[in-house]
Design a protein around this motif. Structure first.
Motif, PDB file in Angstrom:
ATOM      1  N   UNK A  16     -40.146  41.409 -50.243  1.00 56.43           N
ATOM      2  CA  UNK A  16     -39.441  40.617 -49.233  1.00 56.43           C
ATOM      3  C   UNK A  16     -40.293  40.375 -47.993  1.00 56.43           C
ATOM      4  N   UNK A  17     -41.272  41.237 -47.753  1.00 57.05           N
ATOM      5  CA  UNK A  17     -42.201  41.051 -46.637  1.00 57.05           C
ATOM      6  C   UNK A  17     -43.382  40.188 -47.091  1.00 57.05           C
ATOM      7  N   UNK A  23     -46.572  32.784 -49.143  1.00 58.80           N
ATOM      8  CA  UNK A  23     -46.185  31.371 -49.094  1.00 58.80           C
ATOM      9  C   UNK A  23     -46.795  30.639 -47.901  1.00 58.80           C
ATOM     10  N   UNK A  24     -47.499  31.377 -47.029  1.00 51.90           N
ATOM     11  CA  UNK A  24     -48.177  30.759 -45.897  1.00 51.90           C
ATOM     12  C   UNK A  24     -47.342  30.619 -44.645  1.00 51.90           C
ATOM     13  N   UNK A  25     -46.187  31.251 -44.617  1.00 52.15           N
ATOM     14  CA  UNK A  25     -45.345  31.168 -43.422  1.00 52.15           C
ATOM     15  C   UNK A  25     -45.898  32.072 -42.324  1.00 52.15           C
ATOM     16  N   UNK A  26     -45.675  31.692 -41.093  1.00 51.86           N
ATOM     17  CA  UNK A  26     -46.053  32.495 -39.939  1.00 51.86           C
ATOM     18  C   UNK A  26     -44.781  33.057 -39.325  1.00 51.86           C
ATOM     19  N   UNK A  31     -39.088  39.593 -37.301  1.00 56.38           N
ATOM     20  CA  UNK A  31     -38.422  38.685 -38.246  1.00 56.38           C
ATOM     21  C   UNK A  31     -38.670  39.109 -39.683  1.00 56.38           C
ATOM     22  N   UNK A  32     -39.895  39.515 -39.973  1.00 57.83           N
ATOM     23  CA  UNK A  32     -40.200  40.006 -41.317  1.00 57.83           C
ATOM     24  C   UNK A  32     -39.347  41.216 -41.659  1.00 57.83           C
ATOM     25  N   UNK A  35     -35.631  40.122 -42.133  1.00 58.24           N
ATOM     26  CA  UNK A  35     -35.471  39.390 -43.385  1.00 58.24           C
ATOM     27  C   UNK A  35     -35.533  40.323 -44.587  1.00 58.24           C
ATOM     28  N   UNK A  36     -36.427  41.299 -44.533  1.00 59.01           N
ATOM     29  CA  UNK A  36     -36.621  42.229 -45.649  1.00 59.01           C
ATOM     30  C   UNK A  36     -35.610  43.367 -45.649  1.00 59.01           C
ATOM     31  N   UNK A  37     -34.902  43.557 -44.530  1.00 57.18           N
ATOM     32  CA  UNK A  37     -33.967  44.667 -44.435  1.00 57.18           C
ATOM     33  C   UNK A  37     -34.677  46.011 -44.361  1.00 57.18           C
ATOM     34  N   UNK A  38     -35.875  46.000 -43.770  1.00 59.15           N
ATOM     35  CA  UNK A  38     -36.683  47.214 -43.647  1.00 59.15           C
ATOM     36  C   UNK A  38     -36.860  47.574 -42.180  1.00 59.15           C
ATOM     37  N   UNK A  39     -37.234  48.813 -41.944  1.00 60.66           N
ATOM     38  CA  UNK A  39     -37.517  49.257 -40.580  1.00 60.66           C
ATOM     39  C   UNK A  39     -38.788  48.570 -40.079  1.00 60.66           C
ATOM     40  N   UNK A  40     -38.803  48.230 -38.820  1.00 59.61           N
ATOM     41  CA  UNK A  40     -39.965  47.580 -38.224  1.00 59.61           C
ATOM     42  C   UNK A  40     -41.220  48.410 -38.442  1.00 59.61           C
ATOM     43  N   UNK A  41     -41.118  49.721 -38.326  1.00 57.96           N
ATOM     44  CA  UNK A  41     -42.276  50.597 -38.493  1.00 57.96           C
ATOM     45  C   UNK A  41     -42.872  50.474 -39.902  1.00 57.96           C
TER      46      UNK A  41
END
Length: 62
Positions: A16-17, A23-26, A31-32, A35-41
């Protein structure tokens, strides 16, 4: 994943990250993570691996 002459192996949750990046998105790291439902760390650690392996670059959205 293979990039920059290196092979990287990630847990399935990392897709998900990785998908938006492949796909080339910035996107910013927050936000990553959201979107992924993961901890920022966790996302920061994954991106650090990619940057250290020269498979990704970090820029500024400013």
């Amino acid at each position: 994943m293979s990039a920059a002459g290196s092979r990287f192996e990630f847990a399935p949750a990392a897709e998900a990250v990785l998908r938006p990046l492949v796909d080339g998105r910035t996107l910013d790291l927050a936000s990553l993570a959201e979107t992924a439902g993961l901890a920022l760390e966790d996302v920061v650690g994954l991106v650090q691996e990619l940057v250290a392996g020269q498979a990704a670059t970090v820029g500024s959205l400013l």
